[in-house]
Every structure is written in structure tokens, then in C-alpha cells.
Design a protein around this motif. Structure first.
Motif, PDB file in Angstrom:
ATOM      1  N   ASP A 409      39.385  40.376  53.151  1.00 13.19           N
ATOM      2  CA  ASP A 409      40.185  39.479  52.318  1.00 13.19           C
ATOM      3  C   ASP A 409      41.376  40.128  51.623  1.00 13.19           C
ATOM      4  OD1 ASP A 409      38.709  37.045  52.690  1.00 13.19           O
ATOM      5  OD2 ASP A 409      37.111  37.930  51.473  1.00 13.19           O
ATOM      6  N   TRP A 410      41.380  41.466  51.512  1.00 14.76           N
ATOM      7  CA  TRP A 410      42.429  42.113  50.732  1.00 14.76           C
ATOM      8  C   TRP A 410      43.025  43.304  51.480  1.00 14.76           C
ATOM      9  CZ3 TRP A 410      44.297  40.245  46.143  1.00 14.76           C
ATOM     10  CH2 TRP A 410      43.530  39.250  45.521  1.00 14.76           C
ATOM     11  N   HIS A 430      46.440  39.247  49.224  1.00 16.24           N
ATOM     12  CA  HIS A 430      45.177  38.518  49.372  1.00 16.24           C
ATOM     13  C   HIS A 430      45.176  37.882  50.758  1.00 16.24           C
ATOM     14  CE1 HIS A 430      42.057  35.592  47.403  1.00 16.24           C
ATOM     15  NE2 HIS A 430      41.576  36.280  48.422  1.00 16.24           N
ATOM     16  N   LYS A 441      50.635  40.819  45.047  1.00 15.63           N
ATOM     17  CA  LYS A 441      49.929  40.568  43.789  1.00 15.63           C
ATOM     18  C   LYS A 441      49.668  41.841  42.978  1.00 15.63           C
ATOM     19  CE  LYS A 441      46.925  37.148  43.823  1.00 15.63           C
ATOM     20  NZ  LYS A 441      47.751  36.019  43.359  1.00 15.63           N
ATOM     21  N   ALA A 447      45.249  39.543  39.200  1.00 20.81           N
ATOM     22  CA  ALA A 447      44.679  40.347  40.291  1.00 20.81           C
ATOM     23  C   ALA A 447      44.416  41.784  39.854  1.00 20.81           C
ATOM     24  CB  ALA A 447      45.613  40.329  41.493  1.00 20.81           C
ATOM     25  N   GLN A 450      41.104  43.276  41.015  1.00 24.00           N
ATOM     26  CA  GLN A 450      41.090  43.555  42.443  1.00 24.00           C
ATOM     27  C   GLN A 450      41.966  44.757  42.771  1.00 24.00           C
ATOM     28  OE1 GLN A 450      39.105  41.930  44.718  1.00 24.00           O
ATOM     29  NE2 GLN A 450      39.751  43.531  46.131  1.00 24.00           N
TER      30      GLN A 450
END
Length: 527
Positions: A409-410, A430, A441, A447, A450
Motif C-alpha cells: 500500500d505504501w 499511498h 504525502k 501521514a 506512516q
């Protein structure tokens, strides 16, 4: 005594039976095929019926990355199952040394009783010297295969220009279909040997120059293609300054010279891929005709992706989605019908090819390999634990050399280069929601958590690089260059001076000196 002899006979028959059950393994590699240029990956503008059928009968991997997205390094990685900094092979670095090739999947398979063959673009030198030049037969591992039909350098789309393929030129003047004709002969030959076989074909297509087989002119005749949604310079404003300084951004102008130029280029690119698709169909037909299709595994992938105008980019190399991702399809005819046609979205990579091939052959992968056995992901996905891989570019202009990490996902990329024009830059995408990588991000407060997580994962991969990077071929320097905490002064001794302040003309005396020194090595080698 009779009982002992009888037991020996039974054991011999049993062993022979098991040997016959070892699967044949076909590894097919296209050149510069991005995953989105394949029908089964959701592109309704391309015609790839055989790739689509293979995916429908096998397993399609939705997030397959090349840990280094350039042909020479990627091929060394595929052969050895190791990250580039361990394989030690790339342009401007060095060849694949003989001891490392001795632990590659085709050599190990042959040692374990497989009949092996290779055709196409080998794409790297196997040598203990310093030159990466692979336009010399002495640097290609001809004698390490039972049947060799590989070519020099980038090879040629003209079959007649490839020494070991010339006999197919009259019927198949374009090399793509010629490789499928060679495959038919190899399969028959291998079957007669009584051994399981491993056949590897590395197509030139769809690598530049985009010269498709005219046999397929009808396929895309009159068709107009839509541009990708992230096409052009307007869709690159959010990207870091570093990747805009290499040829991937400033060169390959045919993608944006005009609408006519774009349409011609993408048509030829897709037509070359269609030729590979057709060759896949020819190979599968041969397997059926020889009665061995039910015991032959087929793995199809590419050595890197291709940008095709996305973010104003051409070529590959950079760790963005279009350039680093390729299709990966694995078809095992022994899989129960109800378990076919599945898709896996976990992260896979070119480092996985060698250990997966060896494990399909019942051979334990050597401990030096970094990749995973993808059979586990296919058969027991919940037990597949790897969540991230590293993406590196260790070639080209100083600015564009970088390291990143990617999960399902990242994606996090650290652009390390700095001077009076730019500072080290972080990118965080993302990709689970933003596959086109349109929103960085890294500076988004929402974010932050993350970002910290991906920084930590990045540092873990960097620690592995620091520990395992080979001392030869200039790989130790990346322990400093890719360090997020290294200062400009600490990085300075490791820079080559190959910057691109002027996009298409270097003003660096050091670069000009380097270019002259490497001119022989780079001649006739288009990366």
C-alpha cells in the motif's frame, strides 16, 4: 540375494519414476514491459490473449517489482536471486563474476540433472575482469548450457543478425517468433534427452528501437491510444527535483514531441509485446504437441517496466510504478483447477525468480539468495510473511541514484543528492489508493505516522545493504549515499560528478573524463 536384487530394482524404478516427475520449467523474459501494457493487468487497449490465458490458468501477481529497474542489473538479480549490491553487476559497476554465476539457477539446475537451454539477449557479461561489455562471445556463458542460442549485446530484431538464430531467419525474419521456433526444436531435443528441462528465453522485445514484426501490422491498424492519466510534465510538478535531472525525464522526447509521435511510439511498443504474446502461444502449442504440457511450469515476466510518458518520463531506472513494475504470471499445470486463475497482491520481486525456480525443481535455494519461494505465496498465502522490498537505482547521474522501499500500500523514496539547486527529498505515496503516484504525502501531517514507519523500514533495508554490499564494483559507497543522516560533506567523496545541471549537456570536466574512459564499455550498449 534375490530379495536384495529385487529391492534394488524396485528402488531404481521408483527413483526413475520420481525423476520423470520433476517438472520442466520454462522461464520467459520480455525486455522493458511494464505491467500495465498487458491485458490481464487491466489494459483494454492491448491485445495479449496468450498472456491473459496463462494468467487465467495460473497465478497473476499484481505487485511485481524489479528491485533494480535496468536490464543488466535486473538480469543478474534474476539469475542469482540477490539484490544488486550483492550480485555486483550493473553498467558502470562491473560484470557478474564467475563465482556468483556458478550459484545461478541455470547452473544449479544443470548440476542437478536438468537439460538446460538459453536463447535471446543474455544482457550481461560473466567475467572476473572489470568490463561490463557483453559484445564478446568470451564473456557469455555459452558452455554452461546444454543448448545455447544467446546473442551479443542487445541482440538484433533481425533474426539473420543473431549468430545462433540465423537458421530461422527465412521463415521468421523478426527475432521474436524465431525464438519460439528455436523453443520448439529445444523442447523436442530436451524430451529426447530423457531429462527434465529448463528453458530460458530472453526476448529483445519490446526494447528500443521499437521495430515490431510487420507480420502483426494488422493487430493495431487504425487504433488510437489514450495517454496515461499521469502523462506529461504537468503531472510531474509534485515529484522531487532529483529524478527530473536524468535522461528518463529529459530524454526520450518521442513520447511527447507530438500526438503523432506518441501514437506511433506506443503502437510499436504494444505491437512488439503482441509478438511476445504470439511466441508464448507457439511455445504452448509445442508443449501440447509433444505431450508434456501437463508437467511443464511456465513463468513469464520482464526485466523492468517502462514509463511510456507517465510523469513526462521515458525509459525505466527510476523507482516509480511504471518503470519498476512488470507483469509476473506463474502457471503450474499440476495445480487443481479450482485453484487456478487467482491473483495475489502481495509484494513480489525479481529476487524471487531464482529461488522459486529452484524450489519448483525440488532444489533448496542457496542461503545467499535474498528472494522468497513464491510457491508458498501461491499455495499458502497466509504463511507468506514478507511485506516490503527495497528499490534501488545505482546507475546514471548522481541526482537520480536513490533507494526506496515499497509495501502493498505504501512507497517511500529517499532522494539523497544535494547541491545549490536541490536538497535531499523524501517522497511518500499511498499507492494502495494512488497508483499513479500523484500525491506526495511526505509533508502531509495526516501521514506522519506512516512516514515514520516507512523511514524505519527504509533504515532496516539500508542496514542490510551496509552489512552485505560487496566491497568490489563501487557498491560500498551506497552505505553513505543512501544514509538519511549522512551530510553533504560525507557524501561528496562518493559522487562521480555525473550530474545533469544542463539536461542534455554536461558542464562537468570530471563527467567528460569519465565518459571518455567508459566509452569503449558503453559502445553499442543501449541501457
Amino acid at each position: 540375494m534375490k530379495r536384495i536384487i529385487l529391492s534394488l530394482i524396485i528402488c531404481t524404478i521408483t527413483a526413475s519414476g520420481f525423476a520423470q516427475k520433476k517438472p520442466n520449467i520454462i522461464f520467459l523474459l520480455s525486455d522493458d514491459q511494464t505491467s500495465i501494457a498487458t491485458g490481464c493487468y487491466g489494459n483494454d487497449q492491448v491485445v495479449t490473449p496468450n498472456m491473459d490465458a496463462l494468467a487465467a490458468e495460473g497465478v497473476l501477481f499484481e505487485n511485481h517489482y524489479n528491485t533494480t529497474a535496468i536490464c543488466m542489473a535486473s538480469r543478474a538479480i534474476i539469475l542469482t536471486g540477490m539484490y544488486e549490491y550483492k550480485a555486483g553487476c550493473n553498467f558502470d559497476h562491473g560484470p557478474l563474476t564467475k563465482d556468483k554465476f556458478a550459484k545461478s539457477y541455470p547452473v544449479i539446475l544443470r548440476e542437478q540433472g536438468y537439460y538446460t537451454g538459453f536463447a535471446g539477449k543474455f544482457g550481461l557479461a560473466v567475467s572476473d575482469g572489470s568490463s561490463t561489455r557483453h559484445n564478446n562471445w568470451d564473456t557469455l556463458p555459452i558452455d554452461d548450457f546444454d543448448n545455447w542460442a544467446g546473442g551479443l549485446g542487445q541482440t538484433s530484431y533481425k533474426t539473420a543478425n543473431n549468430k545462433y538464430m540465423a537458421k530461422y531467419a527465412e521463415k521468421y525474419p523478426h527475432s521474436t517468433r524465431a525464438y519460439a521456433a528455436w523453443a520448439e526444436d529445444f523442447i523436442i531435443e530436451a524430451k529426447e534427452s530423457g531429462k527434465p528441462f529448463s528453458m530460458s528465453i530472453s526476448f529483445k522485445a519490446p526494447h528500443m528501437p521499437f521495430s515490431p514484426d510487420q507480420y502483426f501490422d494488422y493487430v493495431y491498424k487504425g487504433k488510437t491510444y489514450k495517454k496515461p492519466e499521469n502523462y506529461g510534465a504537468e503531472n510531474a510538478k509534485h515529484l522531487a527535483p532529483q529524478p527530473k535531472n536524468g535522461r528518463q525525464y529529459n530524454g526520450y522526447t518521442f513520447w511527447r514531441d507530438s500526438e503523432e509521435s506518441y501514437q506511433k511510439t506506443i503502437k510499436n511498443y504494444n505491437q512488439l509485446i503482441h509478438g511476445v504474446d504470439y511466441a508464448l502461444g507457439m511455445i504452448r502449442k509445442t508443449l501440447e504437441e509433444q505431450g508434456i504440457a501437463d508437467n511443464t511450469i511456465i513463468i513469464f515476466t520482464s526485466d523492468n517496466g517502462y514509463s511510456c510518458g507517465a510523469h513526462n518520463m521515458g525509459g525505466k531506472v527510476l523507482p516509480y510504478e511504471e518503470a519498476s513494475k512488470s507483469p509476473l504470471i506463474i502457471y503450474d499445470p499440476r495445480t487443481p483447477m479450482e485453484e487456478r486463475g487467482v491473483r495475489r497482491d502481495e509484494i513480489t520481486a525479481n529476487i524471487d525468480m531464482a529461488p522459486t525456480i529452484l524450489n519448483y525443481a525440488g532444489i533448496e535455494a542457496p542461503a545467499n539468495m535474498d528472494g522468497e519461494d513464491l510457491r508458498l505465496l501461491i499455495e499458502k498465502p497466509k504463511k507468506f510473511k514478507r511485506e516490503t522490498i527495497a528499490l534501488t537505482n545505482m546507475w546514471g547521474h548522481d541526482e537520480t541514484q536513490a533507494m526506496g522501499v515499497v509495501s502493498k500500500d505504501w512507497k517511500y523514496i529517499f532522494w539523497n543528492y544535494e547541491d545549490d539547486r536541490m536538497k535531499p527529498t523524501e517522497e511518500l505515496f499511498h499507492i494502495g489508493k494512488d497508483r499513479l503516484e500523484m500525491t506526495n504525502k511526505a509533508t502531509d501531517p495526516s501521514a506522519e505516522k506512516q512516514l515514520q514507519k516507512m523511514r524505519s523500514i527504509y533504515d532496516e533495508h539500508l542496514a542490510k545493504l551496509k552489512e552485505e554490499a560487496i566491497t568490489e564494483h563501487l557498491y560500498q559507497k551506497y552505505a553513505v549515499l543512501f544514509d538519511r543522516n549522512a551530510t553533504a560533506e560525507e557524501k561528496k567523496p562518493y559522487l562521480t560528478g555525473e550530474n545533469n545541471a544542463s539536461p542534455n549537456k554536461s558542464t562537468s570536466k570530471k563527467k567528460n573524463k569519465t565518459n571518455k574512459k567508459n566509452k569503449k564499455n558503453k559502445k553499442n550498449i543501449a541501457h
